[in-house]
Write an enzyme that holds these catalytic residues in place. Sequence first.
Site, PDB file in Angstrom:
ATOM      1  N   LYS A 177       0.853  -1.183   0.000  1.00 19.84           N
ATOM      2  CA  LYS A 177       0.000   0.000   0.000  1.00 19.84           C
ATOM      3  C   LYS A 177       0.891   1.236   0.000  1.00 19.84           C
ATOM      4  CE  LYS A 177      -3.938   1.758   2.740  1.00 19.84           C
ATOM      5  NZ  LYS A 177      -4.755   1.494   3.954  1.00 19.84           N
ATOM      6  N   SER A 200      -9.630  -1.051   7.137  1.00 20.60           N
ATOM      7  CA  SER A 200      -9.044  -0.788   5.820  1.00 20.60           C
ATOM      8  C   SER A 200      -8.340  -1.949   5.149  1.00 20.60           C
ATOM      9  CB  SER A 200      -8.070   0.397   5.907  1.00 20.60           C
ATOM     10  OG  SER A 200      -8.791   1.602   5.868  1.00 20.60           O
ATOM     11  N   SER A 209      -9.596   1.395   3.067  1.00 24.43           N
ATOM     12  CA  SER A 209      -8.774   2.186   2.182  1.00 24.43           C
ATOM     13  C   SER A 209      -7.729   1.386   1.399  1.00 24.43           C
ATOM     14  CB  SER A 209      -8.048   3.258   2.993  1.00 24.43           C
ATOM     15  OG  SER A 209      -7.153   2.665   3.903  1.00 24.43           O
TER      16      SER A 209
END
Lengths: 94, 481, 488
Positions: free
Chosen positions: C79, C178, C154
């Site tokens: 990420k 997330s 996310s």
Amino acid sequence: MKITVKDVEHVALLARLDLTEQDKEKYTQSLNAILEYMEKLNQIDTSNVEPTAHVLPLKNVFREDKLHRTMDKELVLANAPEEEDGCFKVPRIV
Amino acid sequence: MSAQYEVVIGLEVHAELKTDTKIFCSCPTEFGGEENTHVCPVCLGLPGVLPVLNKKVLEYAVRAGLALNCEIASFSKFDRKNYFYPDLPKAYQISQYDLPICKKGYLEIEVNGRKKTIGITRVHMEEDAGKLVHGGATIATSRYSLVDYNRTGVPLIEIVSEPDMRSAEEARAYMEKLKAILEYTGVSDVRMEQGSLRCDANISLRPMGAKEFGTKTEIKNLNSFRALQKAIEYEIERQRDILEEGGKIIQETRSWDEGKGVTVSLRSKEEAHDYRYFPDPDLVPVVIDPQWVQEIRDSLPELPDAKRERLVQEMGLSEYDAGIITGSRALADFFDQVVAEYNEPKTVANWIMGEFLRLLNANNLEVAESKVKPRSLAALLKAQAEGTISGKMAKTVFEEMFETGKEPETIIKEKGMVQISDEGALAAVVEKVIAANPQSVEDYKAGKEKAIGFLVGQVMKETKGQANPGLVNKLLKDKLG
Amino acid sequence: MDLYKKTAHELSSLLQKREVSSEELTRSVLDRINKVEEKVKAFVTVTGEQALEQAREIDEKRARGEAMSPLAGIPMAMKDNICTKGVTTTCASKILYNFVPPYNATVTEKLLEAGTILLGKCNMDEFAMGSSNENSGFFPTRNPHDLSAVPGGSSGGAAAAVAADEAVFTLGSDTGGSIRQPAAFCGVVGLKPTYGYVPRYGLIAYASSLDQIGPLTKDITDCALVLNVIAGHDPKDSTSAPVEVPDFTRYLVDDVKGLKIGIPKEYMGEGIDPRIAAYLKQAAAKLEELGAVCEEVSLPHTEYALPAYYIIASAEASSNLARYDGVRYGLRVEAEDVISMFCKTRSQGFGEEVKRRIMLGTYALSSGYYDAYYLKALKVRTLIKRDFDQAFLKYDCLLTPTSPTTAFKFGEKVNDPLAMYLSDVCTIPINLAGVPGLSLPFGTVEGLPVGIQFIGKPFGEGTLLRVGYALEQNTDLTKPKAQMEGVI
């Protein structure tokens, strides 16, 4: 607690954000909706409850007073938007 | 008709701690250095980095707190103080808000012979910010500024006093005592000129006898004792003038303009101040073990007040001399070490207060920078006491010791400065001088005591100043009956 | 041999037997990225050349007979809020569009040391604030199962990359769901470890007391393998737990006999898609069949978790994101004076949702409101944690849906922040309590994956892996990938 456009302006100043008039209206509305939802918390009595800032019962985490290598100078300023004489350059302060 | 006002002063003092590394990372705390070379991702506040507390910082804070008679908190934590400024890389300063490491202490000052206790509200740990170098002459006229983050993250303790001081002299005495205590405990370099000890003063006036405090102003960054005293004196007069004219004091931050000798307002734009303190979620609480506190307490050195007392009581020094000598740990240690080798405290004190301090001041040096070591001074004083050299010679030798760091014996030998105390060797010279100065001899015999001084001088001249003057005097008197 | 489709443990054995090289494998995955990325848009940065170079180095090491970790040579992605030295790390924010970290996050170091190959950085909601990837400052990632549906957030890019076989595994971060919610939406395994188990050093902070890095993988075994590498104490992180880390593969046993599993009734009521609730019951039935005991349990303060979370997370974020001021790195919008420069840079650099949370957090901490909002939320957090403590006195783990719905359509919630926040209602309490949570794919609804969530005791990851492994061994509902063919 209803927040007003004035409150939003104050908070934006604290947070160093420039808001357009339209932004101010929009954020006043959405923050009010969110804060109204937050009011739910007042349904519970927490007068005898300790706050939890950390979930793990950690304490006394230290490092020894020992030197380590500092960063290479090129790396320090590599991301600087503006630099001069080995320093980060900023526009006038006042 | 002017109303009588009482002055109320409180000081906030920041002291840099003398650790090797910064409070939350392993960068050097060393003063100076090329810009932005004492930095790493942590103190630069790069995205994603985390702080880890330097244990020595905690130890030093506790040490300072104990020396200032504080209570040490069993549970303490770090908070974030949020505000934007280009020298603050994370836009928050890690500090301590509601649970400082030390609180409720005091220290004692003496002004004009009157002792007074000044309360200390709290001592807390925090990180220093960076340094701004302005492109123009002043912050106000600069079109741009440059930021150096070498100081960022240097450990500080902030020592907040109670508003207990009532004059600029008291404030100065507090600051001097605080400086001495911090120096004695070894936690800080306490160099005001380098900024390792800084002071902000809160000042207000109120009508005599009033209970409520008046509106205060805060004077920032007073970096010498002189500036502290002058700025406070000025600010008291400024406030008094305003009040006497029926005006109102505005609560504000001011700075001291050393050149003009005035305080000036620092208010810029109308700005909201709300630091939004909250517990730093990247750090964990500090829980203090009472046994550790005891160990630190046991390791504290003799502090200035106790030392001064001892110098007066046990060594017979005057209050004044003892006060000067114990005013700095370096000087007091120097004194102790000389006395350890040459046990004449009064003589040692005279030399330290006289020649030593005079030369240090003249050369703008710290005690630690002196080339004369305590042992050498002791050796010099012994040589003088044993009559090897005269008092006058001793001063000459000391000056050279101060300049070159040579041992007194070496200098005495090099200069052939050994005092002649051999009666036989001096008798011949005395004879010669008597023979060559019949007029003076006659004068002396006629009762002019002063004439003997001239004769002694002649002997000294003949011996190039090496004769023991006491002995010459005695020999002359013997010969002339 | 479609190498890119395989799991890390399958590939590990092929690599060890030298049936394939890491270079070959890395090329296969890079080709896959080339093929599908235009549709999925899971990556902010792809580091193809560097990846191949790294792969060749690993192959050389293997050829020299050097000792290799099980994940050596496996291509993965991270990420874009996890710092990678020399590789742009943006948090999918315009304010960090050009930030090249001069240092590695601890997890990056650990993964590189283990010999994994970094393919690139995955898209996300800006600064990890969002549940759909629509808040990315650059472009939204799409759900590989249905390109008109969101991948969740996310860590949407990290989940979509694994689902679309654009990486063998990825690392995400989880502050309120997330990792788990996008894992559920994309049909992959996602684990949020116990707070403090995986070092946060180098994870760009959203909310420090809640953030935790964790793996997104194709199956439970891979999850255990990745956790083996990234978990463990880090002296650079004061909030890192000083605990021993077991070999998590030893929990990969097909045996749940006697395990006591609680099903909190508060997670099964109003707002939960009944078809998801039905799958959950099916999972419980399967576990009972395998010898576990499933019972209803109550976590009475659940409904207060969401408001408490948004106060705490926003408050911490308002402070964590204050450093983006245009002085040292990232975007700077020029202005006459420093305050205007700060304001302009931040206003133009941050997206709408980030600004909303900064303002919410600033408000909650500001003078006069601290006690009513922030302190109150911290106290409610205590109550939520107590609920879990109570439940774990009796149960080994808890079972809930990961999300109340399957992946929703783009635009469905983006203009209603509260509706968007509610999509994290099942995952948020877990972060507040600091306990671990695992999302496991379990069936599909209208072609979109469903995720079920197992919640463990602090440092009870082993139990979660064990339950997940048993379900994987005993039902194909845990493998929803087949449905994806044809979409990308």
